[in-house]
Design a protein around this motif. Structure first.
Motif, PDB file in Angstrom:
ATOM      1  N   UNK A  49       0.862  -1.281   0.145  1.00 36.67           N
ATOM      2  CA  UNK A  49       0.096   0.073   0.020  1.00 36.67           C
ATOM      3  C   UNK A  49       0.737   1.249  -0.063  1.00 36.67           C
ATOM      4  N   UNK A  50       2.078   1.164   0.122  1.00 33.96           N
ATOM      5  CA  UNK A  50       3.018   2.154   0.146  1.00 33.96           C
ATOM      6  C   UNK A  50       3.383   2.603   1.363  1.00 33.96           C
ATOM      7  N   UNK A  51       3.515   1.992   2.468  1.00 37.68           N
ATOM      8  CA  UNK A  51       3.652   2.483   3.698  1.00 37.68           C
ATOM      9  C   UNK A  51       4.881   1.672   4.383  1.00 37.68           C
ATOM     10  N   UNK A  52       5.546   2.220   5.315  1.00 42.24           N
ATOM     11  CA  UNK A  52       6.795   1.749   5.929  1.00 42.24           C
ATOM     12  C   UNK A  52       6.101   1.301   7.163  1.00 42.24           C
ATOM     13  N   UNK A  53       6.304  -0.208   7.424  1.00 41.57           N
ATOM     14  CA  UNK A  53       5.764  -0.668   8.954  1.00 41.57           C
ATOM     15  C   UNK A  53       7.040  -0.153   9.739  1.00 41.57           C
ATOM     16  N   UNK A  54       6.561  -0.165  11.102  1.00 39.25           N
ATOM     17  CA  UNK A  54       7.415   0.361  12.194  1.00 39.25           C
ATOM     18  C   UNK A  54       6.912  -0.880  13.309  1.00 39.25           C
ATOM     19  N   UNK A  55       7.964  -1.870  13.419  1.00 37.04           N
ATOM     20  CA  UNK A  55       7.680  -3.251  13.986  1.00 37.04           C
ATOM     21  C   UNK A  55       7.825  -2.921  15.576  1.00 37.04           C
ATOM     22  N   UNK A  56       7.010  -3.361  16.363  1.00 38.38           N
ATOM     23  CA  UNK A  56       7.121  -3.262  17.774  1.00 38.38           C
ATOM     24  C   UNK A  56       7.037  -4.654  18.372  1.00 38.38           C
ATOM     25  N   UNK A  57       8.388  -4.780  19.096  1.00 48.30           N
ATOM     26  CA  UNK A  57       8.715  -6.368  19.308  1.00 48.30           C
ATOM     27  C   UNK A  57       7.666  -6.594  20.537  1.00 48.30           C
TER      28      UNK A  57
END
Length: 347
Positions: A49-57
């Motif tokens: 979708x063109x977004x950047x995932x910010x992964x929270x562990x």
């Protein structure tokens, strides 16, 4: 697996659409905050979708993995609310991960003005999960929650339902639908609901809950015979996981061999996880992929006790699982005997 992936893709596509409608800031948002869940299609939906995932562990307490709400708050402060499209949380998932802390995330999103979309894959069939969604919407913000039709309504793979607490918002989401897809998912759901009725569906929900308790109890009895156990994940009302730490045969046939042998016996639902598994998804590298964290301390096998399952199905699975575990123990014995006779060949 292909069918599961297709069903997950329908949910992920719907979640991406709903998240896109959550955009209200003047600054162009670019990030989606995502409490880690090792399911590929969620991540693919964000990236495609063109977004950047910010992964929270996730954090761990006992066997259970749970949401790091403070980690989410830190990312919102760091990136700025205006640059964040939404928080994409998960209300139903595979153990040992627990559903996200929806009430706390919803309250945080309301406080910071960040949209909140929930992946509610299996959740519709669980009164406990639906109750948490309702409470979260009352104390905070939920823009939309997305559930699978095949997982919850026992129809063929290929549909999802986008729901929410703001009628206008859901209507706006609906208007983005291009209208060129097959009518089959809608038709299947309509016929199923008409056939079951409210009483029929409510009865299936009650039976599923009873089956979960029965499944966990009987599975625990079986595993004790082999020195293994059911993982304790009290906040997950749908999924069960159990250790398979002692079922490696050799370097080629590790713990996940249990899953392969079950598949040969026409048991396709369970997923086996081995420690130290690394995987790259959408160019992002994950350690311990499949366990929702970098270093889960057990090899395990996980499955869902979903709506439509009967006690006969459970008993049949337990028999086949017992047969598999017996066969592996026999193979382990052969390997030990061979190694004792000829250590060099056994290597």
């Amino acid at each position: 697996e292909e069918a599961k992936e297709k069903g997950d893709e329908e949910e992920a596509s719907a979640a991406a659409t709903a998240a896109g409608k959550g955009e209200t800031a003047a600054v162009e948002p670019k990030y989606v905050i995502w409490p880690r869940i090792d399911q590929k299609t969620c991540l693919k939906a964000i990236v495609n979708a063109g977004f950047t995932p910010v992964i929270v562990e996730n954090k761990q307490e006992g066997d259970q993995l749970y949401t790091d709400v403070e980690g989410i708050a830190q990312q919102i402060r760091k990136l700025g609310a205006a640059s964040i499209l939404c928080v994409l949380s998960t209300s139903s998932c595979f153990a040992p991960r627990a559903p996200d802390k929806l009430e706390e995330i919803a309250a945080l999103c309301k406080q910071t003005g960040v949209a909140h979309v929930v992946n509610n894959a299996y959740g519709l069939q669980s009164p406990k999960i639906m109750g948490r969604l309702d409470r979260a919407a009352r104390v905070g913000r939920i823009d939309a929650f997305v559930q699978s039709t095949d997982k919850n309504l026992m129809v063929p793979v290929g549909g999802s339902i986008v729901a929410g607490f703001d009628k206008k918002f859901i209507q706006d989401v609906s208007k983005t639908y291009p209208g060129r897809a097959s009518m089959s998912p809608v038709y299947d759901v309509f016929l199923t609901l008409v056939g079951l009725g409210e009483t029929g569906y409510s009865s299936l929900i009650k039976t599923r809950k009873e089956n979960f308790g029965y499944f966990k109890e009987q599975l625990g009895k079986l595993l004790r015979e082999y020195g293994e156990r059911v993982l304790e994940v009290p906040d997950n009302p749908i999924s069960l996981a159990f250790t398979i730490d002692s079922f490696s045969i050799d370097k080629r046939r590790g713990a996940t061999y249990v899953g392969s042998m079950l598949f040969k016996r026409c048991v396709s639902g369970p997923r086996a996880f081995a420690r130290k598994t690394e995987k790259s998804v959408c160019g992002i590298s994950f350690k311990g992929y499949g366990s929702h964290c970098d270093a889960y301390p057990h090899d395990y096998l996980v499955m869902a006790c979903a709506i439509g399952m009967t006690r006969k199905d459970i008993d049949k699975f337990l028999k086949r699982l017992n047969d598999v575990l017996k066969d592996i123990r026999k193979e382990q014995k052969k390997v030990r005997e061979q190694k004792a006779k000829d250590p060099a060949r056994a290597m």
